[in-house]
Write a protein that holds these residues in place. Structure first.
Motif, PDB file in Angstrom:
ATOM      1  N   ASP A 116      24.993 -17.376  30.940  1.00 55.38           N
ATOM      2  CA  ASP A 116      25.497 -17.336  32.320  1.00 55.38           C
ATOM      3  C   ASP A 116      26.886 -16.719  32.395  1.00 55.38           C
ATOM      4  O   ASP A 116      27.219 -16.030  33.366  1.00 55.38           O
ATOM      5  N   TYR A 117      27.711 -16.968  31.374  1.00 53.49           N
ATOM      6  CA  TYR A 117      29.035 -16.342  31.357  1.00 53.49           C
ATOM      7  C   TYR A 117      28.891 -14.827  31.312  1.00 53.49           C
ATOM      8  O   TYR A 117      29.579 -14.097  32.033  1.00 53.49           O
ATOM      9  N   HIS A 165      28.655 -21.268  34.733  1.00 54.86           N
ATOM     10  CA  HIS A 165      28.894 -20.878  33.349  1.00 54.86           C
ATOM     11  C   HIS A 165      29.926 -21.763  32.657  1.00 54.86           C
ATOM     12  O   HIS A 165      30.028 -21.748  31.433  1.00 54.86           O
TER      13      HIS A 165
END
Length: 616
Positions: A339-340, A123
């Motif tokens: 993704d974070y 991320h």
């Protein structure tokens, strides 16, 4: 190494990645084939010329002159090109100096590896830049982040001081997100507990659980609400009436008469997993938060009121009914990269799951996980709470309704009532218990009768970081802290009480704060300790790590070449390219071959002679 040098290195690496060494050998092999063709053409021309030149009326070919034909018996091709990039030596020196710098501040190789591994998180590539500040948990010196000066407040408790520093970072210009990670070389061992207490290690903290209640309790399962009310004993002579609905039954269970009968400290918690649509236990989180369950959190109508009691009730249910299964979903709003948000949702699941993690309860095998991330906020999936009529926000909106963990029942879906009190005595009517064979049916009754603790005090012992803790007759979290401090451990740990759990943060713990930015390629962070008039400035533990941005990622891509000091390349990299990228290029190529002389093919010679003298 300058950004320009990194770009040059990347460009050079791109050239090298396109190299096909076989092109060298293909070119030389084609050269051999072309040489063979030219030799054959020459021999044929010579033969025709001999047939045309005459002496005394006869051609030289008729007189016996013939050209020689040649054939390669073997060919040996070798090529060697060597390329050296001066930048690799510069990077090796830089890495060596970095290790020395870390070690001078008390960091080990394991700490360095931990930080380097953090920079590989998927991320981190979603942001334009990210940068880490690493420090010991006892550090109080200041850093400047984008012109904002902050420090860790050592007057705050264990989790609070970490959260407070991260919150200050979030207020700095262009810092959108902050992720915290904790690391320690110490391990928790020799854990001994009694009477319902437990100790574990989670996310950098030692968590010591001290039971809050010593009362007997029970879990009543209601699969069907009968048309004719039925009763279940709560206290001898006092029954709970199962009415025609969940709300009416909860009102009966919460009546003043029943509360008086249960005694001081009584508790009744309803878990309407069946009767209320989309019923679930919902735990909300603040923006970008994941460090703990904040039982006092509230943002408008989204709050954690009553959440702790519901988790206690669910834990009792799971511990008493191994057939019951739950799923924990982790959600985020849509304001961060994909993704974070996936990682954020996972971390939120982990902190909630830890509530059920101790071996005494042994319920983790009844829990499944589902990382939902921002899917719900983007309109995907089912909203498992009553907010499903609230319009979904557009991508990028910070919305508290989606920052949550949702716990739902996946088996034996029914309504459950957790009842606790000093006078609770469901055993007065044992015939109302549900046995294993009845659990699959529609029977109502007690599936759990939880005996009171043997005594109102517990024992807790463990070893950590060279310390041996052995506390006896602990009656509460405050009593734990009092005894812990009397044992002279307070100078090594910061402590914090959260309901029935005490969190301990050791002084040797390293904390990484990762700041994320989508606007610029650099996050300016400066260690101010060198400028402070402080006699202990040379003892500071603050590390400002490399900025992870496109330049850094290009450099790491180039470093994936296993031997950066030597490459085999084709003629596509010439000496001008080498000079442009600060390279030295050396090369050589050689070829050896053996030729064998042959007479012309008989059929070809006969054909030429027939043309010269058709009459024979």
């Amino acid at each position: 190494m300058s950004s320009k040098s990194i770009e040059d290195l990347k460009d050079a690496a791109s050239v090298l990645q396109k190299v096909d060494v076989s092109a060298i050998f293909t070119s030389l092999a084609l050269g051999i084939a072309q040489a063979q063709e030219k030799l054959d053409d020459n021999s044929i021309r010579q033969l025709i010329r001999l047939s045309e030149q005459q002496v005394a009326g006869k051609s030289l070919l008729e007189l016996g002159f013939v050209p020689a034909f040649y054939q390669f018996e073997y060919a040996d091709v070798s090529a060697s090109i060597h390329l050296e990039m001066q930048a690799s030596q510069e990077e090796e020196l830089k890495a060596s100096l970095k290790i020395d710098y870390y070690k001078s501040k008390g960091y080990t190789k394991e700490d360095i590896d931990w930080v380097e591994k953090s920079k590989q998180d998927k991320h981190r590539k979603e942001f334009k830049s990210s940068k880490s500040v690493i420090m010991r948990s006892t550090e109080s010196k200041s850093v400047k982040i984008q012109n904002k000066t902050i420090s860790m407040d050592q007057q705050k408790t264990a989790i609070q001081k970490v959260e407070d520093f991260a919150d200050k970072m979030r207020t700095a210009e262009n810092v959108e997100r902050v992720e915290t990670k904790l690391q320690s070389q110490h391990s928790l061992s020799n854990v001994t507990t009694s009477a319902g207490a437990w100790v574990n290690y989670h996310n950098g903290y030692i968590a010591a659980f001290v039971p809050k209640s010593t009362h007997p309790a029970g879990v009543l399962r209601v699969k069907e609400y009968p048309g004719t009310p039925s009763s279940f004993t709560v206290v001898s002579g006092n029954d709970l009436t199962i009415a025609s609905s969940y709300s009416a039954t909860l009102a009966n269970a919460s009546s003043q008469a029943l509360a008086t009968a249960l005694g001081t400290g009584n508790k009744v918690v309803g878990l309407p997993f069946k009767s209320q649509p989309n019923a679930a236990i919902v735990i909300y989180f603040g923006f970008d938060k994941r460090e703990r369950i904040d039982y006092n959190y509230a943002d408008g109508t989204f709050n954690n009121t009553g959440v702790h009691d519901k988790l206690v009730a669910l834990r009792a249910l799971l511990a008493s009914a191994p057939h019951v299964k739950v799923e924990i979903e982790g959600h985020t709003d849509s304001s961060g990269p994909w993704d974070y948000n996936e990682k954020l949702a996972y971390d939120r699941i982990a902190i909630v799951k830890n509530f059920f993690s101790d071996k005494q309860w042994n319920v983790t095998n009844q829990i499944s996980e589902s990382v939902k991330g921002e899917r719900l906020a983007l309109g995907g999936g089912n909203n498992l709470t009553s907010d499903n009529n609230i319009p979904n926000p557009p991508n990028g909106v910070r919305d508290p309704q989606f920052r949550k963990v949702v716990i739902k029942l996946t088996s034996d879906v029914a309504d459950y009532f957790y009842i606790e009190g000093p006078s609770f005595n469901a055993a007065a009517n044992p015939a109302q218990d549900i046995d294993a064979t009845e659990l699959i049916g529609n029977a109502n009754g007690y599936i759990a009768k939880i005996a009171p603790l043997a005594s109102p005090s517990v024992g807790i012992g463990f070893a950590y970081g060279g310390d041996t803790v052995n506390l006896t007759a602990v009656t509460s979290t405050q009593d734990f802290l009092d005894k812990f401090n009397l044992a002279s451990f307070s100078n090594k740990y910061k402590a914090e009480k959260v309901q029935e759990t005490v969190y301990l943060l050791h002084q040797d713990t390293k904390i990484e704060f990762v700041a994320y930015n989508s606007q610029t390629k650099e996050i300016e962070i400066e260690d101010l300790s060198a400028k402070e008039n402080n006699s202990s400035a040379n003892e500071n533990t603050i590390i400002i790590d490399d900025t992870v941005n496109s330049d850094y990622l290009l450099k790491k891509d180039a470093e994936t070449i296993k031997n950066p000091s030597s490459f085999a390349v084709s003629a596509a990299v010439d000496f001008r390219t080498a000079r442009a990228y600060n390279m030295s290029l050396e090369g050589s190529a050689s070829m050896s071959a053996r030729l064998r002389s042959l007479p012309p093919p008989p059929e070809f010679k006969a054909y030429i002679l027939s043309l010269i003298n058709p009459n024979g």
